[in-house]
Every structure is written in structure tokens, then in C-alpha cells.
Design a protein around this motif. Structure first.
Motif, PDB file in Angstrom:
ATOM      1  N   LYS A  63       1.697 -55.965 -24.004  1.00  0.00           N
ATOM      2  CA  LYS A  63       1.867 -55.169 -25.220  1.00  0.00           C
ATOM      3  C   LYS A  63       0.525 -54.921 -25.919  1.00  0.00           C
ATOM      4  O   LYS A  63       0.264 -53.839 -26.433  1.00  0.00           O
ATOM      5  CB  LYS A  63       2.876 -55.839 -26.136  1.00  0.00           C
ATOM      6  CG  LYS A  63       4.283 -55.714 -25.551  1.00  0.00           C
ATOM      7  CD  LYS A  63       5.277 -56.526 -26.316  1.00  0.00           C
ATOM      8  CE  LYS A  63       6.654 -56.417 -25.743  1.00  0.00           C
ATOM      9  NZ  LYS A  63       6.825 -56.878 -24.388  1.00  0.00           N
ATOM     10  N   VAL A  64      -0.342 -55.934 -25.886  1.00  0.00           N
ATOM     11  CA  VAL A  64      -1.696 -55.753 -26.424  1.00  0.00           C
ATOM     12  C   VAL A  64      -2.448 -54.732 -25.572  1.00  0.00           C
ATOM     13  O   VAL A  64      -3.137 -53.852 -26.095  1.00  0.00           O
ATOM     14  CB  VAL A  64      -2.451 -57.101 -26.484  1.00  0.00           C
ATOM     15  CG1 VAL A  64      -3.925 -56.897 -26.777  1.00  0.00           C
ATOM     16  CG2 VAL A  64      -1.828 -58.012 -27.511  1.00  0.00           C
ATOM     17  N   LEU A  65      -2.312 -54.852 -24.258  1.00  0.00           N
ATOM     18  CA  LEU A  65      -2.961 -53.922 -23.343  1.00  0.00           C
ATOM     19  C   LEU A  65      -2.477 -52.485 -23.601  1.00  0.00           C
ATOM     20  O   LEU A  65      -3.272 -51.543 -23.602  1.00  0.00           O
ATOM     21  CB  LEU A  65      -2.670 -54.332 -21.898  1.00  0.00           C
ATOM     22  CG  LEU A  65      -3.445 -53.632 -20.792  1.00  0.00           C
ATOM     23  CD1 LEU A  65      -4.938 -53.874 -20.936  1.00  0.00           C
ATOM     24  CD2 LEU A  65      -2.965 -54.129 -19.440  1.00  0.00           C
ATOM     25  N   ASP A  66      -1.200 -52.325 -23.856  1.00  0.00           N
ATOM     26  CA  ASP A  66      -0.631 -51.012 -24.166  1.00  0.00           C
ATOM     27  C   ASP A  66      -1.272 -50.421 -25.424  1.00  0.00           C
ATOM     28  O   ASP A  66      -1.701 -49.271 -25.434  1.00  0.00           O
ATOM     29  CB  ASP A  66       0.884 -51.152 -24.361  1.00  0.00           C
ATOM     30  CG  ASP A  66       1.509 -49.893 -24.911  1.00  0.00           C
ATOM     31  OD1 ASP A  66       1.694 -48.940 -24.129  1.00  0.00           O
ATOM     32  OD2 ASP A  66       1.801 -49.848 -26.123  1.00  0.00           O
ATOM     33  N   ARG A  67      -1.363 -51.226 -26.479  1.00  0.00           N
ATOM     34  CA  ARG A  67      -1.949 -50.720 -27.723  1.00  0.00           C
ATOM     35  C   ARG A  67      -3.430 -50.394 -27.548  1.00  0.00           C
ATOM     36  O   ARG A  67      -3.916 -49.379 -28.045  1.00  0.00           O
ATOM     37  CB  ARG A  67      -1.735 -51.727 -28.852  1.00  0.00           C
ATOM     38  CG  ARG A  67      -0.295 -51.781 -29.314  1.00  0.00           C
ATOM     39  CD  ARG A  67      -0.124 -52.597 -30.585  1.00  0.00           C
ATOM     40  NE  ARG A  67      -0.488 -53.989 -30.415  1.00  0.00           N
ATOM     41  CZ  ARG A  67       0.323 -54.940 -29.963  1.00  0.00           C
ATOM     42  NH1 ARG A  67       1.547 -54.635 -29.623  1.00  0.00           N
ATOM     43  NH2 ARG A  67      -0.090 -56.180 -29.852  1.00  0.00           N
ATOM     44  N   GLU A  68      -4.144 -51.260 -26.819  1.00  0.00           N
ATOM     45  CA  GLU A  68      -5.563 -50.998 -26.578  1.00  0.00           C
ATOM     46  C   GLU A  68      -5.747 -49.725 -25.756  1.00  0.00           C
ATOM     47  O   GLU A  68      -6.648 -48.935 -26.006  1.00  0.00           O
ATOM     48  CB  GLU A  68      -6.202 -52.202 -25.883  1.00  0.00           C
ATOM     49  CG  GLU A  68      -7.688 -52.064 -25.658  1.00  0.00           C
ATOM     50  CD  GLU A  68      -8.503 -51.888 -26.926  1.00  0.00           C
ATOM     51  OE1 GLU A  68      -9.541 -51.200 -26.854  1.00  0.00           O
ATOM     52  OE2 GLU A  68      -8.114 -52.410 -27.982  1.00  0.00           O
ATOM     53  N   MET A  69      -4.876 -49.528 -24.772  1.00  0.00           N
ATOM     54  CA  MET A  69      -4.946 -48.319 -23.952  1.00  0.00           C
ATOM     55  C   MET A  69      -4.716 -47.077 -24.808  1.00  0.00           C
ATOM     56  O   MET A  69      -5.391 -46.060 -24.631  1.00  0.00           O
ATOM     57  CB  MET A  69      -3.906 -48.400 -22.821  1.00  0.00           C
ATOM     58  CG  MET A  69      -3.911 -47.223 -21.888  1.00  0.00           C
ATOM     59  SD  MET A  69      -5.486 -47.051 -21.031  1.00  0.00           S
ATOM     60  CE  MET A  69      -5.598 -45.283 -20.980  1.00  0.00           C
ATOM     61  N   GLU A  70      -3.782 -47.145 -25.735  1.00  0.00           N
ATOM     62  CA  GLU A  70      -3.536 -46.009 -26.636  1.00  0.00           C
ATOM     63  C   GLU A  70      -4.785 -45.679 -27.449  1.00  0.00           C
ATOM     64  O   GLU A  70      -5.132 -44.509 -27.623  1.00  0.00           O
ATOM     65  CB  GLU A  70      -2.363 -46.312 -27.568  1.00  0.00           C
ATOM     66  CG  GLU A  70      -1.021 -46.296 -26.871  1.00  0.00           C
ATOM     67  CD  GLU A  70       0.125 -46.694 -27.781  1.00  0.00           C
ATOM     68  OE1 GLU A  70      -0.127 -47.259 -28.875  1.00  0.00           O
ATOM     69  OE2 GLU A  70       1.273 -46.437 -27.400  1.00  0.00           O
TER      70      GLU A  70
END
Length: 179
Positions: free
Chosen positions: A67-74
Motif C-alpha cells: 500500500k505504501v508502494l502504491d502511494r509512492e508510485m502514484e
């Protein structure tokens, strides 16, 4: 809100028991008796499990790293999109640069697709199996590195005084590692 008559609201806080008691009262049923004509659901409400007793009980408790990776990717994607736009506008006015617009546009498309794939129902929720999560992670990390490369190249290009001297090589290391 209740103290402002112009709003015409009457708000009250209640518990789940208050809700069901109101339902029973509305249908004139004694508490505990099943109300008629109100659909009910029965069955197994147990959480997902892919191994023994490794249960996922919700969005906020499963796979926090992803979920952190998802937000960072965004964040990376949005920043890269903005810089890509600035470079493309510059190039529309000033022709003759060697900036790889087509290649980086494809990187943006791939990053958007991989982010969308992860945000599909079983990626972001954390209910996918470990092998699938590993694939999502690889895709997101690859896309993130491409967005960092696009960001770095865009900033480099935009800050150069003599843009005709800009050169791009996919083989050059993005980060120099000092050993």
C-alpha cells in the motif's frame, strides 16, 4: 447542526442495537423476531486465508508495504507526468532536441497500466496470493524506476542552457554507486 433550524436536520448518534431496535419498531415486531420482507444474508463471513491461519481481515491490516508502494508510485507517476508535459510543450515550440519523447510516453503508459493492475480488486486489498503480490511488486518497482529516470532526464533537459547538447542513453547508470 441540530441547533441551526435553517439546516432542517435532526442528527443523533446510535449503536447497532439502536438501529435494529428502530427497524423492529418501524415494522412493529418484537425485538429478536425476524422482520418480514427484509432481506437477510447468511453464510460464511470468515476472512480470506491462503495458508493455515494467515488471515487477512481488511484493507488496513493486510500487506502494508504494498500500500505504501502504491502511494509512492502514484506520487512518482504524477511528478513524471508534469515534467513530461513541460518538456513536450518546450519541444513543441523548439524543435531539434534528442529527448526521447516516444520512449518516455510509453514508460508513462506502462506505469499507469501497472498501477491500475495493482489497484484492481485483489492487489490493493491484499487478498491476492503471494506469487501474485510478488509480480505486482516487481511491476510497480520497475515502473517506479522508469518514472525516476523520466523525472531525472526531464529535469536535466529543462535545466540545460544549451538544450542541443542534451543526450540520452538508456545504458548510462541512473545513480552512481560509490563503493
Amino acid at each position: 447542526m441540530n441547533s441551526h433550524p435553517k439546516m432542517k436536520v435532526d442528527i443523533k448518534f446510535g449503536t447497532l442495537s439502536d438501529y435494529f431496535n428502530a427497524i423492529y419498531k418501524k415494522h412493529k415486531i418484537a425485538p429478536g423476531d425476524p422482520p418480514p420482507n427484509i432481506p437477510s444474508l447468511s453464510g460464511d463471513f470468515f476472512t480470506y486465508a491462503d495458508r493455515d491461519d494467515h488471515y487477512w481481515s481488511g484493507y488496513y491490516t493486510s500487506r502494508p508495504f504494498q500500500k505504501v508502494l502504491d502511494r509512492e508510485m502514484e506520487h512518482q507517476l504524477r511528478g513524471a507526468e508534469i515534467l513530461f508535459f513541460l518538456v513536450s510543450r518546450y519541444l513543441k515550440i523548439h524543435d531539434g532536441s534528442k529527448f526521447p519523447l516516444i520512449e518516455f510516453m510509453q514508460s508513462l503508459v506502462n506505469a499507469r497500466r501497472n498501477l491500475a493492475l495493482f489497484q484492481h480488486h485483489d492487489g490493493i486489498t491484499g487478498t491476492s496470493k503471494d506469487v501474485v503480490v510478488d509480480d505486482y511488486g516487481d511491476r510497480l518497482l520497475t515502473a517506479m524506476m522508469e518514472m525516476k529516470r523520466l523525472t531525472t532526464e526531464s529535469i536535466t533537459f529543462l535545466m540545460m542552457k544549451e538544450k542541443s547538447k542534451y543526450s540520452y542513453s538508456k545504458e548510462k547508470p541512473m545513480f552512481n554507486v560509490v563503493s
